[in-house]
Design an enzyme around this catalytic site. Sequence first.
Site, PDB file in Angstrom:
ATOM      1  CE1 TYR A 142      -3.509   2.672   0.407  1.00 32.84           C
ATOM      2  CE2 TYR A 142      -2.403   3.248   2.192  1.00 32.84           C
ATOM      3  CZ  TYR A 142      -3.610   3.503   1.237  1.00 32.84           C
ATOM      4  OH  TYR A 142      -4.234   4.574   1.723  1.00 32.84           O
ATOM      5  CG  ASP A 237       5.888   3.616   1.192  1.00 32.35           C
ATOM      6  OD1 ASP A 237       6.027   4.472   2.314  1.00 32.35           O
ATOM      7  OD2 ASP A 237       4.657   3.653   0.641  1.00 32.35           O
ATOM      8  CE  LYS A 265       0.859   4.580   8.540  1.00 32.50           C
ATOM      9  NZ  LYS A 265       0.878   4.099   7.209  1.00 32.50           N
TER      10      LYS A 265
HETATM   11  C1  LIG Z   1       0.103   4.306   5.695  1.00 38.41           C
HETATM   12  C2  LIG Z   1       0.805   4.220   4.513  1.00 38.41           C
HETATM   13  C3  LIG Z   1       0.966   5.362   3.397  1.00 38.41           C
HETATM   14  C4  LIG Z   1      -0.047   6.296   3.443  1.00 38.41           C
HETATM   15  O1  LIG Z   1       0.002   7.225   4.398  1.00 38.41           O
HETATM   16  P1  LIG Z   1      -1.114   8.057   4.868  1.00 38.41           P
HETATM   17  O2  LIG Z   1      -0.509   9.000   5.930  1.00 38.41           O
HETATM   18  O3  LIG Z   1      -2.159   7.249   5.380  1.00 38.41           O
HETATM   19  O4  LIG Z   1      -1.645   9.016   3.735  1.00 38.41           O
HETATM   20  C5  LIG Z   1       1.759   5.054   2.382  1.00 38.41           C
HETATM   21  N1  LIG Z   1       2.701   4.085   2.232  1.00 38.41           N
HETATM   22  C6  LIG Z   1       2.599   3.003   3.494  1.00 38.41           C
HETATM   23  C7  LIG Z   1       3.704   2.010   3.320  1.00 38.41           C
HETATM   24  C8  LIG Z   1       1.873   3.199   4.468  1.00 38.41           C
HETATM   25  O5  LIG Z   1       1.719   2.107   5.668  1.00 38.41           O
END
Ligand SMILES: *Cc1c(COP(=O)(O)O)cnc(C)c1O
Length: 426
Positions: A142, A237, A265
């Site tokens: 994701y 990511d 995060k």
């Molecule tokens: C949570 C997440 C996102 C998206 O971040 P948001 O702050 O919810 O937009 C993107 N990449 C990874 C790996 C994530 O866990």
Amino acid sequence: MTKSEQLFEEARKVIPGGVNSPVRAYGSVGMAPRFISKAEGAYITDVDGNEYIDFIGSWGPMILGSAHKEVYKNVLDACQYGLSFGAATEIEVKMAKLICELVPSIEMIRMVNSGTEAVMSAIRVARGFTGKNKIIKFEGCYHGHSDAMLVKAGSGVMTAGIPDSAGVPSGCAEDTLSAVYNDFNSVEELFHQWGNEIAAVIIEPVAANMGVVLPEKDFLNKLRKICDDNQSLLILDEVITGFRLGIDGAQGYFGIKPDITTFGKIIGGGMPVGAYGGRREIMELVSPSGGVYQAGTLSGNPVAMAAGYTQLMILKNNPDFYTSLNQTSKQLFEGMKQIIEEYHVPATLNYLGSLGCIFFTQNQVKDYTSAKTSDTKAFGKYFKYMINHGIYIAPSQFEAMFVSGAMGEKEINQTLVVMKKYFEGL
Ligand SMILES: *Cc1c(COP(=O)(O)O)cnc(C)c1O
């Protein structure tokens, strides 16, 4: 009716699905969500006064535990000077310098407001830098909800990306190619098929959005090499793994150097923050220094920066933090493994550091297809028992458990006792 149930009824009239982000709706476990009133340390409390041990931690940010005194103090201090200026501030410089110092692959970094925004912008700059359009992502990873990242799993190398959401034009998805996690052949085939058109490969270095799936030995190194051989960029990511697997993230843990990294995060300490950074020659293309446009009214917000910077400084100044967090996590996850064995539970446990996941399948889980063999009904039953016995875990089979530094022997033992009782009773 509980207060949570009442609030959910009201919420559904005015908020789509009653929530501001889908997984909060408890849809896959068929329950009403718990509405939360507060969180402190390792514990979270709902509006009905039930207290839980918190294994979500706001989906990762609260690595120190909630309402950490020092973070909280610096946020309150920052508030006194103004909530937002929409102008350059000193704390943004400190934050950027700190991240560049902690993560060697990052020479310049730009703050944004979410992980989604970070990834969306990283992809734009990767395309701007390489002059190519196609992106390879992995099924089950994701990367936020930007159009180009919402593609269905590929059904073969000939298929261009197909939107996985209504409202995404096929044109936005067709440049996104989908590969299989841990299957390097699938990546090679895409490079073979699309030759010189691939701007970047983007991956979660430890996948934590299909449950937790670890990269097999050398998988990430092979991605690094194929990107180099094809003048494509490697984007890690690290929105979840950044500052969680260690102070230098998954890239430090695995010894791999991406061209661009995305964060979110943890770097916000609980405030809405994202960031993308990488090699100087790439990042200098971002506006206003270069021609890749990207902007944000609230980016680098002083209150958000106070939270994130304080949290990162605490992590930096306590080198034993990760050793201890990983030790606590090991107790939990090894304990869970023992329970699975003892009671012959048809389940598999994947973990690394403070990220873990129990999959209700006997298959080894190494990609999206194997993750999907999980019995989500069995997960639903397990979830219901856990939440009703004070253990707050994600209401979905395909999410991680996040251990925080506020947890100790007491919380881990308590959690294992509840799990043991559940599986014993099956
Ligand atoms: C949570 C997440 C996102 C998206 O971040 P948001 O702050 O919810 O937009 C993107 N990449 C990874 C790996 C994530 O866990």
